[in-house]
Scaffold this motif. Structure first.
Motif, mmCIF file in Angstrom:
data_model
loop_
_atom_site.group_PDB
_atom_site.id
_atom_site.type_symbol
_atom_site.label_atom_id
_atom_site.label_comp_id
_atom_site.label_asym_id
_atom_site.label_seq_id
_atom_site.Cartn_x
_atom_site.Cartn_y
_atom_site.Cartn_z
ATOM 1 N N TRP A 166 -2.696 -25.659 20.691
ATOM 2 C CA TRP A 166 -3.586 -24.560 21.014
ATOM 3 C C TRP A 166 -4.833 -24.691 20.154
ATOM 4 O O TRP A 166 -4.852 -25.430 19.178
ATOM 5 C CB TRP A 166 -2.901 -23.208 20.839
ATOM 6 C CG TRP A 166 -2.679 -22.797 19.409
ATOM 7 C CD1 TRP A 166 -1.646 -23.184 18.607
ATOM 8 C CD2 TRP A 166 -3.517 -21.959 18.617
ATOM 9 N NE1 TRP A 166 -1.780 -22.630 17.352
ATOM 10 C CE2 TRP A 166 -2.932 -21.871 17.339
ATOM 11 C CE3 TRP A 166 -4.704 -21.268 18.868
ATOM 12 C CZ2 TRP A 166 -3.486 -21.121 16.314
ATOM 13 C CZ3 TRP A 166 -5.256 -20.521 17.837
ATOM 14 C CH2 TRP A 166 -4.644 -20.447 16.590
ATOM 15 N N GLY A 167 -5.864 -23.976 20.541
ATOM 16 C CA GLY A 167 -7.088 -24.061 19.769
ATOM 17 C C GLY A 167 -8.106 -23.027 20.207
ATOM 18 O O GLY A 167 -7.832 -22.166 21.047
ATOM 19 N N VAL A 168 -9.298 -23.165 19.615
ATOM 20 C CA VAL A 168 -10.386 -22.223 19.861
ATOM 21 C C VAL A 168 -11.634 -23.012 20.210
ATOM 22 O O VAL A 168 -11.942 -24.012 19.543
ATOM 23 C CB VAL A 168 -10.658 -21.356 18.611
ATOM 24 C CG1 VAL A 168 -11.784 -20.366 18.868
ATOM 25 C CG2 VAL A 168 -9.391 -20.644 18.158
ATOM 26 N N ARG A 169 -12.335 -22.597 21.261
ATOM 27 C CA ARG A 169 -13.636 -23.177 21.628
ATOM 28 C C ARG A 169 -14.684 -22.081 21.541
ATOM 29 O O ARG A 169 -14.436 -20.950 21.962
ATOM 30 C CB ARG A 169 -13.624 -23.678 23.079
ATOM 31 C CG ARG A 169 -12.869 -24.926 23.339
ATOM 32 C CD ARG A 169 -13.107 -25.453 24.763
ATOM 33 N NE ARG A 169 -12.810 -24.500 25.816
ATOM 34 C CZ ARG A 169 -11.657 -24.444 26.472
ATOM 35 N NH1 ARG A 169 -10.677 -25.269 26.187
ATOM 36 N NH2 ARG A 169 -11.469 -23.551 27.432
ATOM 37 N N ALA A 223 -19.366 -16.804 24.262
ATOM 38 C CA ALA A 223 -17.932 -16.593 24.439
ATOM 39 C C ALA A 223 -17.123 -17.390 23.428
ATOM 40 O O ALA A 223 -17.529 -18.451 22.979
ATOM 41 C CB ALA A 223 -17.521 -16.998 25.853
ATOM 42 N N THR A 224 -15.986 -16.837 23.101
ATOM 43 C CA THR A 224 -14.966 -17.539 22.334
ATOM 44 C C THR A 224 -13.754 -17.657 23.245
ATOM 45 O O THR A 224 -13.328 -16.668 23.849
ATOM 46 C CB THR A 224 -14.591 -16.755 21.065
ATOM 47 O OG1 THR A 224 -15.747 -16.653 20.244
ATOM 48 C CG2 THR A 224 -13.467 -17.442 20.304
ATOM 49 N N GLU A 258 -2.217 -25.216 31.193
ATOM 50 C CA GLU A 258 -3.155 -24.738 30.176
ATOM 51 C C GLU A 258 -3.580 -23.336 30.566
ATOM 52 O O GLU A 258 -3.928 -23.062 31.708
ATOM 53 C CB GLU A 258 -4.384 -25.626 30.068
ATOM 54 C CG GLU A 258 -5.345 -25.122 28.999
ATOM 55 C CD GLU A 258 -6.549 -26.011 28.741
ATOM 56 O OE1 GLU A 258 -7.512 -25.512 28.150
ATOM 57 O OE2 GLU A 258 -6.513 -27.202 29.124
ATOM 58 N N VAL A 259 -3.516 -22.429 29.612
ATOM 59 C CA VAL A 259 -3.958 -21.058 29.803
ATOM 60 C C VAL A 259 -5.042 -20.782 28.764
ATOM 61 O O VAL A 259 -4.982 -21.288 27.642
ATOM 62 C CB VAL A 259 -2.769 -20.068 29.699
ATOM 63 C CG1 VAL A 259 -2.129 -20.093 28.350
ATOM 64 C CG2 VAL A 259 -3.190 -18.665 30.080
ATOM 65 N N ALA A 260 -6.063 -20.008 29.153
ATOM 66 C CA ALA A 260 -7.178 -19.728 28.250
ATOM 67 C C ALA A 260 -7.664 -18.305 28.462
ATOM 68 O O ALA A 260 -7.705 -17.810 29.584
ATOM 69 C CB ALA A 260 -8.310 -20.714 28.503
ATOM 70 N N VAL A 261 -8.047 -17.666 27.355
ATOM 71 C CA VAL A 261 -8.623 -16.325 27.404
ATOM 72 C C VAL A 261 -9.976 -16.386 26.693
ATOM 73 O O VAL A 261 -10.060 -16.839 25.553
ATOM 74 C CB VAL A 261 -7.699 -15.291 26.725
ATOM 75 C CG1 VAL A 261 -8.379 -13.928 26.642
ATOM 76 C CG2 VAL A 261 -6.379 -15.187 27.476
ATOM 77 N N SER A 262 -11.016 -15.926 27.395
ATOM 78 C CA SER A 262 -12.371 -15.924 26.829
ATOM 79 C C SER A 262 -12.826 -14.491 26.611
ATOM 80 O O SER A 262 -12.645 -13.624 27.469
ATOM 81 C CB SER A 262 -13.345 -16.628 27.775
ATOM 82 O OG SER A 262 -12.967 -17.962 27.976
ATOM 83 N N HIS A 285 -8.817 -7.624 18.755
ATOM 84 C CA HIS A 285 -9.665 -8.150 17.687
ATOM 85 C C HIS A 285 -11.075 -8.551 18.103
ATOM 86 O O HIS A 285 -11.912 -8.784 17.232
ATOM 87 C CB HIS A 285 -8.996 -9.386 17.059
ATOM 88 C CG HIS A 285 -7.640 -9.102 16.491
ATOM 89 N ND1 HIS A 285 -7.442 -8.312 15.379
ATOM 90 C CD2 HIS A 285 -6.406 -9.481 16.898
ATOM 91 C CE1 HIS A 285 -6.153 -8.233 15.117
ATOM 92 N NE2 HIS A 285 -5.493 -8.930 16.025
ATOM 93 N N ALA A 286 -11.334 -8.696 19.386
ATOM 94 C CA ALA A 286 -12.616 -9.258 19.818
ATOM 95 C C ALA A 286 -13.407 -8.269 20.677
ATOM 96 O O ALA A 286 -12.892 -7.233 21.094
ATOM 97 C CB ALA A 286 -12.388 -10.556 20.590
ATOM 98 N N HIS A 287 -14.625 -8.643 20.945
ATOM 99 C CA HIS A 287 -15.508 -7.884 21.825
ATOM 100 C C HIS A 287 -15.368 -8.432 23.244
ATOM 101 O O HIS A 287 -14.981 -9.580 23.434
ATOM 102 C CB HIS A 287 -16.959 -8.037 21.364
ATOM 103 C CG HIS A 287 -17.176 -7.625 19.951
ATOM 104 N ND1 HIS A 287 -17.185 -6.308 19.542
ATOM 105 C CD2 HIS A 287 -17.377 -8.359 18.818
ATOM 106 C CE1 HIS A 287 -17.380 -6.252 18.238
ATOM 107 N NE2 HIS A 287 -17.497 -7.475 17.772
ATOM 108 N N PRO A 288 -15.751 -7.639 24.237
ATOM 109 C CA PRO A 288 -15.760 -8.188 25.596
ATOM 110 C C PRO A 288 -16.888 -9.196 25.760
ATOM 111 O O PRO A 288 -17.792 -9.284 24.920
ATOM 112 C CB PRO A 288 -15.991 -6.952 26.479
ATOM 113 C CG PRO A 288 -16.636 -5.950 25.589
ATOM 114 C CD PRO A 288 -16.141 -6.237 24.198
#
Length: 153
Positions: free
Chosen positions: A115-118, A123-124, A78-82, A57-60
């Protein structure tokens, strides 16, 4: 409690093969740290869903890659994907039974404590926190991690 904490930041190609690479590295690192296998499985599944969603769904990021990060402490992982962001905000869907997709963030929502979004400048980041489960000194799950069966009737 775990005696070793684990944390990593990994830059990965914007390619489906990155999911397997990240799964293997995260699983190995959390297992080496001593986290219970069931907790490792949950965290790896969550990271896989977040990374797959970023690819779908996202761009690099501006560098053409995705960033995966994790931090493991005595109490949580905690795991995160940007990624470089998308046209829509990440949210858990409510797919029909016949839907072929749309369950990823629902799985994350179910397994994660939160969980959430920053949103940063370019970057997201979608992140999730899972309680850490460590074996006791005898190698068994801590008492709070053992499910209690109740008689219904």
């Amino acid at each position: 409690m775990g005696e070793v904490s684990a944390s990593s930041v990994v830059m990965l190609p914007y390619a489906p093969s990155s999911v397997a690479v990240a799964r293997q590295r995260l699983s190995a690192e959390l297992s080496t740290a001593g986290l219970l296998a069931s907790a490792v499985d949950d965290v790896v599944l969550i990271m896989s869903e977040l990374l797959s969603n970023a690819l779908r769904h996202a761009h690099p990021l501006p560098c053409g890659r995705l960033k995966v990060a994790w931090v493991c402490s005595d109490s949580q992982v905690e795991v995160a994907v940007s990624d470089g962001g998308a046209y829509t905000e990440p949210r858990a869907g409510r797919p029909t039974l016949s839907s072929l997709g749309g369950r990823g963030l629902g799985i994350v929502e179910y397994l994660a404590e939160r969980w959430g979004v920053r949103h940063e400048e370019e970057a997201t980041t979608v992140w999730a926190v899972v309680p850490a489960s460590w074996p006791d000194r005898n190698g068994h799950a801590e008492l709070s991690e053992i499910p209690v069966l109740r008689e219904v009737g």
